[in-house]
Design a protein around this motif. Sequence first.
Motif, PDB file in Angstrom:
ATOM      1  N   LYS A 172      -7.429 -23.439   7.541  1.00  0.00           N
ATOM      2  CA  LYS A 172      -6.243 -22.821   7.914  1.00  0.00           C
ATOM      3  C   LYS A 172      -6.141 -21.453   7.561  1.00  0.00           C
ATOM      4  N   THR A 173      -5.966 -20.420   8.721  1.00  0.00           N
ATOM      5  CA  THR A 173      -5.756 -18.995   8.335  1.00  0.00           C
ATOM      6  C   THR A 173      -4.102 -18.662   8.393  1.00  0.00           C
ATOM      7  N   GLY A 174      -3.975 -17.424   7.905  1.00  0.00           N
ATOM      8  CA  GLY A 174      -2.631 -17.006   7.893  1.00  0.00           C
ATOM      9  C   GLY A 174      -2.702 -15.469   7.786  1.00  0.00           C
ATOM     10  N   TYR A 175      -1.760 -14.860   8.192  1.00  0.00           N
ATOM     11  CA  TYR A 175      -1.450 -13.304   8.094  1.00  0.00           C
ATOM     12  C   TYR A 175      -0.073 -12.900   8.641  1.00  0.00           C
ATOM     13  N   THR A 176       0.697 -12.052   7.651  1.00  0.00           N
ATOM     14  CA  THR A 176       1.743 -11.586   7.868  1.00  0.00           C
ATOM     15  C   THR A 176       1.858 -10.057   7.082  1.00  0.00           C
ATOM     16  N   ASP A 177       2.546  -9.165   7.320  1.00  0.00           N
ATOM     17  CA  ASP A 177       2.509  -7.849   6.672  1.00  0.00           C
ATOM     18  C   ASP A 177       2.605  -7.873   5.170  1.00  0.00           C
ATOM     19  N   ASP A 178       3.483  -8.882   4.874  1.00  0.00           N
ATOM     20  CA  ASP A 178       3.657  -8.996   3.320  1.00  0.00           C
ATOM     21  C   ASP A 178       2.808  -9.798   2.895  1.00  0.00           C
ATOM     22  N   ALA A 179       2.189 -10.882   3.271  1.00  0.00           N
ATOM     23  CA  ALA A 179       1.250 -11.744   2.716  1.00  0.00           C
ATOM     24  C   ALA A 179      -0.166 -11.259   2.929  1.00  0.00           C
ATOM     25  N   GLN A 180      -0.394 -10.244   3.862  1.00  0.00           N
ATOM     26  CA  GLN A 180      -1.681  -9.903   4.186  1.00  0.00           C
ATOM     27  C   GLN A 180      -2.752 -11.302   4.543  1.00  0.00           C
ATOM     28  N   LYS A 181      -3.973 -10.896   4.581  1.00  0.00           N
ATOM     29  CA  LYS A 181      -4.617 -12.277   4.925  1.00  0.00           C
ATOM     30  C   LYS A 181      -4.753 -13.168   3.993  1.00  0.00           C
TER      31      LYS A 181
ATOM     32  N   LEU B 204      -7.889  -8.242   2.653  1.00  0.00           N
ATOM     33  CA  LEU B 204      -7.778  -7.716   3.910  1.00  0.00           C
ATOM     34  C   LEU B 204      -9.334  -7.498   4.556  1.00  0.00           C
ATOM     35  N   THR B 205      -9.462  -7.395   5.742  1.00  0.00           N
ATOM     36  CA  THR B 205     -10.831  -7.375   6.442  1.00  0.00           C
ATOM     37  C   THR B 205     -10.726  -5.470   6.572  1.00  0.00           C
ATOM     38  N   VAL B 206     -11.790  -5.107   5.853  1.00  0.00           N
ATOM     39  CA  VAL B 206     -12.080  -3.678   6.028  1.00  0.00           C
ATOM     40  C   VAL B 206     -13.345  -3.472   6.723  1.00  0.00           C
ATOM     41  N   GLU B 207     -13.660  -2.278   6.997  1.00  0.00           N
ATOM     42  CA  GLU B 207     -14.895  -1.746   7.572  1.00  0.00           C
ATOM     43  C   GLU B 207     -16.143  -2.353   7.070  1.00  0.00           C
ATOM     44  N   SER B 208     -17.145  -2.919   7.470  1.00  0.00           N
ATOM     45  CA  SER B 208     -18.368  -3.622   7.247  1.00  0.00           C
ATOM     46  C   SER B 208     -18.016  -4.520   6.171  1.00  0.00           C
ATOM     47  N   ASP B 209     -16.990  -5.227   5.909  1.00  0.00           N
ATOM     48  CA  ASP B 209     -16.581  -6.072   5.092  1.00  0.00           C
ATOM     49  C   ASP B 209     -15.505  -7.305   5.592  1.00  0.00           C
ATOM     50  N   SER B 210     -15.742  -8.106   6.425  1.00  0.00           N
ATOM     51  CA  SER B 210     -14.837  -8.893   7.057  1.00  0.00           C
ATOM     52  C   SER B 210     -14.482  -9.843   6.136  1.00  0.00           C
TER      53      SER B 210
END
Length: 410
Positions: free
Chosen positions: A287-296, A317-323
């Motif tokens: 189960k996935t999730g995301y909100t601005d406050d919770a992040q990923k 977070l997902t960042v460049e070159s590191d999902s």
Amino acid sequence: MAPLLGHPLPANAAPPPVTTPVTDHCPHRVSPPPAVDTSEVVAPGMSAPGPLPVPDPPIGGTRLGACGVVADPGLGAVPERLTSAGWLIADLDTGKIIAAKDPHGRYRPASTIKVLFSLVILDAIDRGTMDLDTIVTAAPEDWSAEGDSCGMGPGGRYTNRDLLTGLMVVSGNDCASALARQLGGVTATLTAMNDRARALQALDTHASTPSGLDAAGMSTSPYDLAIIYREAMRNSLFRELIALHDYRFPGYPKRPDVPGDKDHPSYLMQTSNHLLLDGYPGMLGGKTGYTDDAQKTFVGAAERDGRRVVIVQMYGLTVESDSYWDQAESMYDYGFRAPPDTEVGRLVTARTRESAAPITSAAAPKAAHALPSTGTDHPDSWSIRILVGLCAALIAIGLLLFALRLFARR
């Protein structure tokens, strides 16, 4: 903050370093990180829920009271480039925690709280107070729900199986609204969710919305998400739904209030879990999730060579070159490499209030559905004990009378 995936860096710019938030000083022992928006501002005259008590000793073992990385140094370095502030890797069947970071740190769950919501629904199905085949007509609060949606609409008719599947596969907040309505409304649903969390000893967890949208008091931890997911995986229906790659979700008729509108046909929705969608070997679901406050956030399990590993990622977070998916894969790989006796703590279970027993195999029949966990003996077990005791007493009395009769004849 490092740029998110999909927001490229300027030409010839070097990718920023990937850093894991430092939590050794326990910044989130009592409450989640500060909100970045107004989602947790309460209405005038209302008060926000206070923070939950911090258990002492920590649930699952004393080492889990640490807020930095907890791991066996003999296994080598834990996975690098993890952006989550809190994470956990455990053996799903034995409950042995392989490694963790800030395991009891309190973070917002986002839509991973839907696993707890699904437990409440599955309990209702097991009790017979909710039926998968019941048809529900969409209400305005369903199709107007904020956030991710399955696409419910006016005049749409959906079975509870449709709604529960939509809740798990695409994290539909419209489905969450329709399901909560059948449980007696949002307040009754939240009461049931929080009672279920306490029964599981998920004592870092407080649900403030059924869907996972941020609201005052919302809280859970990597440890709690692991035991909630582990409990859900005892249920064959949950295992079936969480493993779906796709599902055909019903449509709804054209809206008379929208000029030129046409019928909205059913469509094939796909899981938001890219590890499952992209074929990560042995992926059982998550189960996935995301909100601005919770992040990923993410919780899920995979199987390799007969061993099942559950991971939790929070406030990352997902960042460049590191999902985030690459990070999840590295966590699974680390877990599967660890020897089976690796243990820095335990996922407890409400059944024994002690170390967890092995979970029913993923191939178990539907009859393996778990009864609601209360942490007490089932009433039937006491009936059996009383009956056995009465039988034993009658036998003893009979033997005594027989002996007295023999004695009288002498």
